[in-house]
Design an enzyme around this catalytic site. Sequence first.
Site, mmCIF file in Angstrom:
data_model
loop_
_atom_site.group_PDB
_atom_site.id
_atom_site.type_symbol
_atom_site.label_atom_id
_atom_site.label_comp_id
_atom_site.label_asym_id
_atom_site.label_seq_id
_atom_site.Cartn_x
_atom_site.Cartn_y
_atom_site.Cartn_z
ATOM 1 N N ASP A 172 0.601 -1.246 0.061
ATOM 2 C CA ASP A 172 -0.013 0.047 0.148
ATOM 3 C C ASP A 172 0.851 1.141 -0.067
ATOM 4 O O ASP A 172 2.114 1.169 0.734
ATOM 5 C CB ASP A 172 -1.055 -0.167 1.288
ATOM 6 C CG ASP A 172 -0.239 -0.084 2.532
ATOM 7 O OD1 ASP A 172 -0.224 1.062 3.223
ATOM 8 O OD2 ASP A 172 -0.163 -1.252 3.211
ATOM 9 N N ASP A 205 -9.375 2.681 6.309
ATOM 10 C CA ASP A 205 -8.489 2.589 7.420
ATOM 11 C C ASP A 205 -8.617 3.175 8.475
ATOM 12 O O ASP A 205 -8.750 4.534 8.697
ATOM 13 C CB ASP A 205 -6.925 3.261 6.692
ATOM 14 C CG ASP A 205 -5.834 3.264 7.580
ATOM 15 O OD1 ASP A 205 -5.812 2.914 8.760
ATOM 16 O OD2 ASP A 205 -4.737 4.071 7.193
ATOM 17 N N GLU A 215 -7.291 3.330 12.545
ATOM 18 C CA GLU A 215 -6.660 3.114 13.626
ATOM 19 C C GLU A 215 -6.434 4.392 14.611
ATOM 20 O O GLU A 215 -7.181 5.240 14.713
ATOM 21 C CB GLU A 215 -5.030 2.776 12.834
ATOM 22 C CG GLU A 215 -4.648 3.943 12.000
ATOM 23 C CD GLU A 215 -3.428 3.802 11.185
ATOM 24 O OE1 GLU A 215 -2.479 3.791 11.635
ATOM 25 O OE2 GLU A 215 -3.746 3.387 10.009
#
Length: 285
Positions: A84, A173, A175
């Site tokens: 990525d 994503d 986090e």
Amino acid sequence: MNTRLRPAGRGRRLAAALTAMILSVAFGATTPAGAATSGGNPPDSVQDAQHNHTMGSQVARHLGHRTAEKPTAFGPAAVVYGMDVSSYQGNVDWQTAWNNGGRFAYVKATEGTYYINGYFAQQYNGSYNVGMIRGAYHFATPNTTNGTTQANYFVDHGGGWSRDGKTLPGALDIEWNPSGAECYGLSQAGMVQWILDFSNTYHARAGVWPVIYTAQQWWQDCTGNRGDFTSTNPLWVARYASSVGVLPYAWTVYTFWQYADSGTFPGDQDEFNGSYDRLQALANG
């Protein structure tokens, strides 16, 4: 006869050093949280200043960096390797990444509702042009706008999906917060609702469920192991180690694993948990 002894501990230190070197080669080396990585991602301070954070940047900040070459001697037999990338990798040499064994790539498209990757076209189209299966990801900031708004922003700026066998579902994503409370000031129930709103909106817009990228520790802390996304959302687990470890709540299998933040490929190092035809199946929805 020479009876002079080696200094105490010298043999043990030498053995330990040799062991560390062997493990580093075989399984990758981990460096402390907060240290810089040599994989093309800048230090945390740069990412914070630019309000542009890479996938796994906060995993590395909290749990430590890891450099690992593409594994060849461990792990399941049927896996596909990939990477990525974000704007920090600039104009990626996709042919070299392909020659090194990369077969898929995720490209950062957006963050919050304030950032668009200026290198997105080169990275997204370039990976496709060399034959990779590629997708886009969105770095979530649940403290700035709601999940519905961010899902729409993502789809509107490169995060869509098409059933062409070469486009992976977009990835969320989620986090640690780069600045402030690790759970973005939301309650555990509130975080689950934010993720659900993003997921449902993305599905309604793109026609496929988004992949969820996260780390087991963050998921436990910030969702309280509430909510069950296993029937809809493929899991992309972040763990910089030689094994995938315990998965976030309710998932019994992972789809992607980010195993290091530098190594063979540009950006972060990933594997798909399955054979190439299964990766193609995921791209076909």
